[in-house]
Write an enzyme that holds these catalytic residues in place. Structure first.
Site, PDB file in Angstrom:
ATOM      1  N   THR A 250       1.087  -1.208   0.036  1.00  0.00           N
ATOM      2  CA  THR A 250       0.324   0.099  -0.065  1.00  0.00           C
ATOM      3  C   THR A 250       1.105   1.074   0.047  1.00  0.00           C
ATOM      4  OG1 THR A 250      -2.338  -0.848   1.071  1.00  0.00           O
ATOM      5  CG2 THR A 250      -2.241   1.457   1.236  1.00  0.00           C
TER       6      THR A 250
ATOM      7  N   PHE B 110       1.139   5.271   1.040  1.00  0.00           N
ATOM      8  CA  PHE B 110       0.849   5.864   1.955  1.00  0.00           C
ATOM      9  C   PHE B 110       1.234   7.263   1.301  1.00  0.00           C
ATOM     10  CE2 PHE B 110       0.262   2.046   3.972  1.00  0.00           C
ATOM     11  CZ  PHE B 110      -1.013   2.324   5.111  1.00  0.00           C
TER      12      PHE B 110
END
Length: 378
Positions: A283, A285
């Site tokens: 992921t 960020f």
């Protein structure tokens, strides 16, 4: 009529192409003179009414439906190229786009407060620790929008929020929130995501009936979860919130999809490790700041824009990137609230706001778009 062979036809095309090239260069020289006039008078480069009149006039010279449509497309592109030439000339005379951003050496990391969404043990918590270090002053809020508001209103210096996952795609809601709030992307970090199925200490997989987690996590583990057809899947605002809920409700039939760290933090047992189907699950960020700043050496620019709702609008705006040799890394569309079937586009490109070609491209897009916002350079 004399029958022509292929070679003779090609020779005639070569003559016509040479003439077209010479005429095109002559036209561009005249466009350069137009740009000089606009520099002196302050007139805008893009005059849509004038262009539409010109397109109507040249299209009327064609003699068939096919050539009329082709003439329209040809001259649309010629005019687009002309505008890009003029934007470059204006920039060389100091009339370039003011991005509103300032360059800094690096982000301040000492005596700053960092906010993330969720609770301790969430992946957002992990990303904040990864970027700012385990000893940073961090706190959490309930929603993604709460985190942005904390930065916007000055209670936090930075917010750490997810924006994209390698298997589940974009975190679409956060794109919408970036438009709504006056915050800017100042940096990014990546975190490997490894989901586990967590339950009570006395639970067994055969006991599970309900599974809680964030929608993205449920998507990333859908192959595993969907194999258990009798399990009900329920969304929560965060993976760690799901783990905390399972721990507090103390129901053996409940489980959470979250990190093993969250399991340790809330006293849950790992019922199954690494249940995400994409084992290379990462992921991205973003680090949000209240101030429009970018670090020296930043090499990615994020923008969002709305185009005029007509054929070719997106193509023409993105053409500014091609003309300036800019590599597009990502494009995402989001529906515009209250306007059916109209979309706002989010684009990431390689480069820095200190690059003249980036500013030229942004100037071109801004002139032709309904609106343009620079979300960050990082």
């Amino acid at each position: 009529m004399k029958e022509l062979n292929l070679q003779e036809i090609r020779q005639q095309l070569d003559v016509i192409d040479a003439s077209l090239t010479e005429l095109f260069e002559t036209r561009m020289e005249l466009c350069r003179e137009v740009a000089e006039y606009k520099i002196q008078t302050g007139k805008p480069v893009y005059d849509r009414e004038r262009e539409q009149q010109k397109l109507k006039a040249v299209t009327a010279l064609a003699h068939s439906d096919f050539t009329r449509k082709g003439t329209y497309e040809l001259f649309s592109q010629i005019m687009t190229i002309s505008r890009r030439l003029q934007y470059g000339l204006l920039a060389s005379h100091g009339q370039e786009m003011d991005t509103g951003f300032s360059m800094i050496e690096d982000l301040k990391r000492e005596n700053v407060r960092i906010v993330y969404q969720g609770v301790e043990g969430s992946y957002g918590h992990g990303a904040a620790r990864r970027y700012f270090g385990p000893d940073a002053d961090m706190y959490h809020v309930k929603t993604m929008e709460d985190a942005m508001t904390e930065v916007e209103e000055g209670r936090a210096d930075y917010a750490v929020l997810p924006i994209e996952n390698s298997s589940a795609g974009a975190v679409s809601d956060n794109y919408d929130l970036l438009v709504k709030h006056n915050v800017y992307i100042a940096a990014e970090t990546e975190l490997s995501i490894n989901h586990a199925l967590l339950g009570r200490e006395d639970a067994d997989i055969k006991d599970i009936r309900t599974v809680y987690s964030h929608p993205q996590a449920l998507m990333q583990t859908s192959q595993y979860l969907n194999a258990h057809r009798d399990w009900k899947q329920i969304s929560t605002v965060n993976t760690a919130v799901a783990a905390k809920k399972v721990a507090e409700e103390n129901d053996r039939s409940q489980a959470a999809v979250a990190s093993e760290i969250a399991g340790e933090l809330y006293g849950l047992k790992v019922l199954e490790r690494s249940i995400n189907h994409n084992k290379n699950n990462v992921t991205r960020f973003i680090i949000l700041s209240k101030d429009p700043v970018y670090r020296k050496g930043a090499n990615k620019v994020s923008i969002c824009f709305e185009g005029v709702h007509r054929s070719g609008s997106l193509y023409n705006m993105l053409g500014n990137l091609i003309y300036n040799d800019i590599n597009m890394l990502m494009i995402e569309s989001r529906p515009i609230p209250g306007r059916s079937w109209e979309y706002r586009f989010f684009v990431d490109v390689e480069g820095s706001l200190s690059d003249a070609k980036i500013r030229n491209a942004l100037k071109g897009i801004s002139e032709e778009a309904v609106s343009l916002r620079i979300l960050g350079n990082y």
